[in-house]
Design a protein around this motif. Sequence first.
Motif, PDB file in Angstrom:
ATOM      1  N   LEU A  11      -2.410  69.442 -67.372  1.00  0.00           N
ATOM      2  CA  LEU A  11      -2.133  68.624 -68.555  1.00  0.00           C
ATOM      3  C   LEU A  11      -1.617  67.248 -68.093  1.00  0.00           C
ATOM      4  O   LEU A  11      -2.153  66.018 -68.475  1.00  0.00           O
ATOM      5  N   ARG A  12      -1.004  67.211 -67.180  1.00  0.00           N
ATOM      6  CA  ARG A  12      -0.348  66.111 -66.288  1.00  0.00           C
ATOM      7  C   ARG A  12      -1.488  65.229 -65.742  1.00  0.00           C
ATOM      8  O   ARG A  12      -1.559  63.875 -66.135  1.00  0.00           O
ATOM      9  N   LEU A  15      -3.674  63.916 -68.587  1.00  0.00           N
ATOM     10  CA  LEU A  15      -3.190  62.559 -69.431  1.00  0.00           C
ATOM     11  C   LEU A  15      -2.515  61.449 -68.535  1.00  0.00           C
ATOM     12  O   LEU A  15      -2.050  60.596 -69.157  1.00  0.00           O
ATOM     13  N   ALA A  18      -3.093  58.105 -70.038  1.00  0.00           N
ATOM     14  CA  ALA A  18      -2.273  57.943 -71.306  1.00  0.00           C
ATOM     15  C   ALA A  18      -0.919  57.595 -70.925  1.00  0.00           C
ATOM     16  O   ALA A  18      -0.219  56.704 -71.766  1.00  0.00           O
ATOM     17  N   LEU A  21       3.700  62.332 -68.202  1.00  0.00           N
ATOM     18  CA  LEU A  21       4.160  63.439 -69.020  1.00  0.00           C
ATOM     19  C   LEU A  21       5.490  64.234 -68.549  1.00  0.00           C
ATOM     20  O   LEU A  21       5.750  64.108 -67.168  1.00  0.00           O
ATOM     21  N   LEU A  34       5.583  62.354 -73.957  1.00  0.00           N
ATOM     22  CA  LEU A  34       4.928  61.430 -72.976  1.00  0.00           C
ATOM     23  C   LEU A  34       5.277  59.826 -73.142  1.00  0.00           C
ATOM     24  O   LEU A  34       5.557  59.513 -74.255  1.00  0.00           O
ATOM     25  N   THR A  36       4.298  56.185 -72.178  1.00  0.00           N
ATOM     26  CA  THR A  36       3.120  55.257 -71.913  1.00  0.00           C
ATOM     27  C   THR A  36       3.313  54.356 -71.353  1.00  0.00           C
ATOM     28  O   THR A  36       4.533  53.838 -70.821  1.00  0.00           O
ATOM     29  N   ARG A  77      -9.934  68.048 -71.353  1.00  0.00           N
ATOM     30  CA  ARG A  77     -10.308  66.638 -71.778  1.00  0.00           C
ATOM     31  C   ARG A  77     -10.498  66.197 -73.154  1.00  0.00           C
ATOM     32  O   ARG A  77     -10.053  65.064 -73.416  1.00  0.00           O
ATOM     33  N   SER A  80      -7.063  65.359 -74.313  1.00  0.00           N
ATOM     34  CA  SER A  80      -6.694  64.026 -73.934  1.00  0.00           C
ATOM     35  C   SER A  80      -7.085  62.868 -74.688  1.00  0.00           C
ATOM     36  O   SER A  80      -6.604  61.740 -75.122  1.00  0.00           O
ATOM     37  N   VAL A  83      -5.279  62.655 -77.759  1.00  0.00           N
ATOM     38  CA  VAL A  83      -3.774  62.229 -77.528  1.00  0.00           C
ATOM     39  C   VAL A  83      -3.894  60.659 -77.672  1.00  0.00           C
ATOM     40  O   VAL A  83      -3.084  59.947 -78.249  1.00  0.00           O
ATOM     41  N   GLU A  84      -5.001  60.130 -76.696  1.00  0.00           N
ATOM     42  CA  GLU A  84      -5.090  58.774 -76.607  1.00  0.00           C
ATOM     43  C   GLU A  84      -5.688  58.025 -77.877  1.00  0.00           C
ATOM     44  O   GLU A  84      -5.048  56.928 -78.243  1.00  0.00           O
TER      45      GLU A  84
END
Length: 107
Positions: A11-12, A15, A18, A21, A34, A36, A77, A80, A83-84
């Motif tokens: 996950l790290r 992401l 982005a 994490l 998270l 940014t 993927r 992500s 999330v983005e």
Amino acid sequence: MHDYRNFVSDLRSVLASAGTLRVIGEGGAASVSLRTDDDREYTFMGSLADIYTAVSRNDPEILSRASDKSVMEGQLRLFSVHVEEAIDTASTDAHLLELKSFGIVAV
């Protein structure tokens, strides 16, 4: 039992574009946030176990690659991307990432 340690690592990695994490706690009960690159911080509503469940609900075929070692890689993927998109469309007062059946919403 899920392998949350490897899941957090994956996950790290997915992401990283982005933000950074942060996982507080152990196992599925851990909380996740998270930060940014522009210094906004979003906390996921739900535990690491909830994030795992949300990732595993994603269609594994959409962003899969022949070189993937597991189905989870394509699912991560796609997560992500969700999330983005949530961060890119977030209002300035949003600080939470809510997991929805259709993706993620910043609130």
